[in-house]
Write a protein that holds these residues in place. Structure first.
Motif, PDB file in Angstrom:
ATOM      1  N   PHE A 162      41.375  60.883  43.659  1.00  8.22           N
ATOM      2  CA  PHE A 162      41.751  59.719  42.851  1.00  8.22           C
ATOM      3  C   PHE A 162      42.556  58.749  43.707  1.00  8.22           C
ATOM      4  O   PHE A 162      43.482  59.140  44.414  1.00  8.22           O
ATOM      5  N   ILE A 163      42.214  57.459  43.622  1.00  8.24           N
ATOM      6  CA  ILE A 163      42.916  56.414  44.369  1.00  8.24           C
ATOM      7  C   ILE A 163      43.491  55.415  43.377  1.00  8.24           C
ATOM      8  O   ILE A 163      42.753  54.832  42.569  1.00  8.24           O
ATOM      9  N   GLY A 164      44.824  55.214  43.415  1.00 12.72           N
ATOM     10  CA  GLY A 164      45.453  54.303  42.475  1.00 12.72           C
ATOM     11  C   GLY A 164      46.704  53.654  43.031  1.00 12.72           C
ATOM     12  O   GLY A 164      47.002  53.785  44.219  1.00 12.72           O
ATOM     13  N   ASP A 165      47.445  52.981  42.148  1.00 15.78           N
ATOM     14  CA  ASP A 165      48.615  52.225  42.607  1.00 15.78           C
ATOM     15  C   ASP A 165      49.846  52.417  41.724  1.00 15.78           C
ATOM     16  O   ASP A 165      50.836  51.708  41.902  1.00 15.78           O
ATOM     17  N   THR A 166      49.809  53.370  40.781  1.00 16.21           N
ATOM     18  CA  THR A 166      50.962  53.596  39.902  1.00 16.21           C
ATOM     19  C   THR A 166      51.210  55.090  39.708  1.00 16.21           C
ATOM     20  O   THR A 166      50.330  55.917  39.977  1.00 16.21           O
ATOM     21  N   GLU A 167      52.378  55.401  39.192  1.00 17.23           N
ATOM     22  CA  GLU A 167      52.698  56.789  38.870  1.00 17.23           C
ATOM     23  C   GLU A 167      51.719  57.355  37.841  1.00 17.23           C
ATOM     24  O   GLU A 167      51.403  58.545  37.860  1.00 17.23           O
ATOM     25  N   LEU A 181      45.665  59.721  46.114  1.00 16.10           N
ATOM     26  CA  LEU A 181      46.188  58.749  47.064  1.00 16.10           C
ATOM     27  C   LEU A 181      46.763  57.586  46.265  1.00 16.10           C
ATOM     28  O   LEU A 181      46.081  57.033  45.399  1.00 16.10           O
ATOM     29  N   LEU A 182      48.002  57.209  46.544  1.00 20.64           N
ATOM     30  CA  LEU A 182      48.620  56.051  45.913  1.00 20.64           C
ATOM     31  C   LEU A 182      48.841  54.976  46.969  1.00 20.64           C
ATOM     32  O   LEU A 182      49.420  55.255  48.023  1.00 20.64           O
ATOM     33  N   VAL A 183      48.378  53.780  46.678  1.00 18.31           N
ATOM     34  CA  VAL A 183      48.447  52.672  47.634  1.00 18.31           C
ATOM     35  C   VAL A 183      49.422  51.629  47.104  1.00 18.31           C
ATOM     36  O   VAL A 183      49.268  51.134  45.986  1.00 18.31           O
ATOM     37  N   ALA A 184      50.426  51.288  47.898  1.00 21.22           N
ATOM     38  CA  ALA A 184      51.516  50.421  47.443  1.00 21.22           C
ATOM     39  C   ALA A 184      51.196  48.948  47.640  1.00 21.22           C
ATOM     40  O   ALA A 184      52.048  48.169  48.063  1.00 21.22           O
ATOM     41  N   CYS A 185      49.975  48.555  47.310  1.00 18.24           N
ATOM     42  CA  CYS A 185      49.597  47.144  47.388  1.00 18.24           C
ATOM     43  C   CYS A 185      49.528  46.520  46.008  1.00 18.24           C
ATOM     44  O   CYS A 185      49.278  45.325  45.868  1.00 18.24           O
ATOM     45  N   GLY A 186      49.744  47.335  44.955  1.00 23.10           N
ATOM     46  CA  GLY A 186      49.474  46.878  43.603  1.00 23.10           C
ATOM     47  C   GLY A 186      50.703  46.715  42.736  1.00 23.10           C
ATOM     48  O   GLY A 186      51.696  46.126  43.152  1.00 23.10           O
ATOM     49  N   ALA A 199      51.323  63.577  45.822  1.00 25.59           N
ATOM     50  CA  ALA A 199      50.466  62.436  46.142  1.00 25.59           C
ATOM     51  C   ALA A 199      50.726  61.997  47.572  1.00 25.59           C
ATOM     52  O   ALA A 199      51.853  62.074  48.061  1.00 25.59           O
ATOM     53  N   THR A 200      49.674  61.527  48.237  1.00 25.16           N
ATOM     54  CA  THR A 200      49.820  60.882  49.531  1.00 25.16           C
ATOM     55  C   THR A 200      50.006  59.392  49.272  1.00 25.16           C
ATOM     56  O   THR A 200      49.178  58.767  48.602  1.00 25.16           O
ATOM     57  N   VAL A 201      51.111  58.819  49.759  1.00 27.04           N
ATOM     58  CA  VAL A 201      51.426  57.414  49.493  1.00 27.04           C
ATOM     59  C   VAL A 201      51.164  56.597  50.748  1.00 27.04           C
ATOM     60  O   VAL A 201      51.686  56.899  51.829  1.00 27.04           O
ATOM     61  N   LEU A 202      50.349  55.554  50.605  1.00 27.08           N
ATOM     62  CA  LEU A 202      49.969  54.681  51.697  1.00 27.08           C
ATOM     63  C   LEU A 202      50.498  53.274  51.421  1.00 27.08           C
ATOM     64  O   LEU A 202      50.592  52.855  50.269  1.00 27.08           O
ATOM     65  N   ARG A 203      50.833  52.563  52.471  1.00 22.24           N
ATOM     66  CA  ARG A 203      51.460  51.256  52.289  1.00 22.24           C
ATOM     67  C   ARG A 203      50.468  50.180  51.861  1.00 22.24           C
ATOM     68  O   ARG A 203      50.821  49.264  51.119  1.00 22.24           O
ATOM     69  N   ASP A 204      49.231  50.249  52.336  1.00 21.73           N
ATOM     70  CA  ASP A 204      48.278  49.191  52.024  1.00 21.73           C
ATOM     71  C   ASP A 204      46.861  49.716  52.169  1.00 21.73           C
ATOM     72  O   ASP A 204      46.637  50.892  52.502  1.00 21.73           O
ATOM     73  N   LEU A 205      45.896  48.848  51.950  1.00 24.74           N
ATOM     74  CA  LEU A 205      44.496  49.261  51.992  1.00 24.74           C
ATOM     75  C   LEU A 205      43.994  49.483  53.406  1.00 24.74           C
ATOM     76  O   LEU A 205      43.000  50.199  53.601  1.00 24.74           O
ATOM     77  N   ASN A 206      44.649  48.916  54.389  1.00 22.70           N
ATOM     78  CA  ASN A 206      44.300  49.245  55.773  1.00 22.70           C
ATOM     79  C   ASN A 206      44.628  50.709  56.064  1.00 22.70           C
ATOM     80  O   ASN A 206      43.839  51.416  56.703  1.00 22.70           O
ATOM     81  N   GLU A 207      45.785  51.171  55.593  1.00 17.63           N
ATOM     82  CA  GLU A 207      46.128  52.583  55.748  1.00 17.63           C
ATOM     83  C   GLU A 207      45.164  53.462  54.958  1.00 17.63           C
ATOM     84  O   GLU A 207      44.796  54.557  55.410  1.00 17.63           O
ATOM     85  N   LEU A 208      44.743  52.976  53.785  1.00 17.93           N
ATOM     86  CA  LEU A 208      43.758  53.730  53.015  1.00 17.93           C
ATOM     87  C   LEU A 208      42.456  53.864  53.793  1.00 17.93           C
ATOM     88  O   LEU A 208      41.873  54.957  53.866  1.00 17.93           O
ATOM     89  N   SER A 209      42.003  52.773  54.382  1.00 19.01           N
ATOM     90  CA  SER A 209      40.769  52.814  55.159  1.00 19.01           C
ATOM     91  C   SER A 209      40.873  53.805  56.307  1.00 19.01           C
ATOM     92  O   SER A 209      39.941  54.583  56.570  1.00 19.01           O
ATOM     93  N   GLU A 210      42.013  53.809  56.983  1.00 17.76           N
ATOM     94  CA  GLU A 210      42.220  54.749  58.082  1.00 17.76           C
ATOM     95  C   GLU A 210      42.208  56.192  57.575  1.00 17.76           C
ATOM     96  O   GLU A 210      41.615  57.076  58.208  1.00 17.76           O
TER      97      GLU A 210
END
Length: 217
Positions: A162-167, A181-186, A199-210
């Motif tokens: 699951f990929i999202g941006d909130t708790e 995966l939680l992405v802190a762009c949202g 959860a694995t927390v990523l700063r942005d979608l570039n980190e998600l892509s990596e």
């Protein structure tokens, strides 16, 4: 390599960059009822959360004076106006296409109204990437964990991510039996997401892509 069978996406704030629209809609509603507005996106992201009814309370609404059943459709009307030109985050098309090439099934799980999401996906031209769309049949944005739990019952052998941006996306992932995966762009800031266990927390979608390149594609 992670052997996932499904990638489940949140939509608002993860695929669709509707942060400005959401802030503008909230402030328009606050102004309508002569309440103090949110000064900027940082203030909005600090107070946003699920269930949305509690977020309304945090920004100043008194449901004894103005029922939530009145406010919710008014907010949706403002949101649809402000989100008319909202688009996906720029990294999204390449990520969706790369995942598509792997053959992993992609889906959306959202607490938004199905009709609105179908409309937005069609306008963005990305509906074809998603086999399933799990969405609500109302505009109250209460929770999507029941949708996720029901999906799990129907797909007991699936291995979802699951990929999202909130708790709430982490709560949904747990109901789905998914890694998260939680992405802190949202709609929620990195500091708040970093407090989420499991959860694995990523700063942005570039980190998600990596991350996806290293673990899936």
């Amino acid at each position: 390599m992670k052997n996932y069978t499904h990638i489940a996406w949140d939509f608002n704030g993860t695929i669709l960059n509707d942060l400005d629209a959401s802030l503008s809609a909230a402030n328009a509603l606050l102004e309508q009822y002569s309440l103090p507005t949110l000064p900027d996106l940082n203030a909005y992201r600090e107070v946003f959360g699920f269930p949305v009814i509690n977020y309304y309370r945090r920004i100043g609404f008194d449901f004894d004076r103005i029922p939530y059943s009145v406010l919710a459709p008014e907010w949706v009307a403002y949101y649809k106006r402000f989100a008319a030109n909202a688009t996906y985050f720029p990294e999204i098309p390449a990520i969706l296409e790369k995942l598509h090439q792997t053959g992993i099934s992609q889906m959306i799980v959202t607490a938004s109204y199905r009709g609105l999401i179908e409309e937005q996906l069609g306008a963005l031209g990305i509906r074809g990437y998603f086999g399933e769309l799990l969405a609500l049949d109302n505009i109250n944005a209460e929770s999507k964990t029941a949708l996720a739990a029901r999906w799990r019952e129907l797909n007991p052998n699936a291995r979802p991510l699951f990929i999202g941006d909130t708790e709430h996306d982490l709560e949904t992932a747990r109901a789905m039996g998914a890694d998260c995966l939680l992405v802190a762009c949202g709609h929620r800031p990195h500091g708040a997401l970093s407090a989420c266990a499991d959860a694995t927390v990523l700063r942005d979608l570039n980190e998600l892509s990596e991350w996806l390149n290293e673990n899936i594609t």
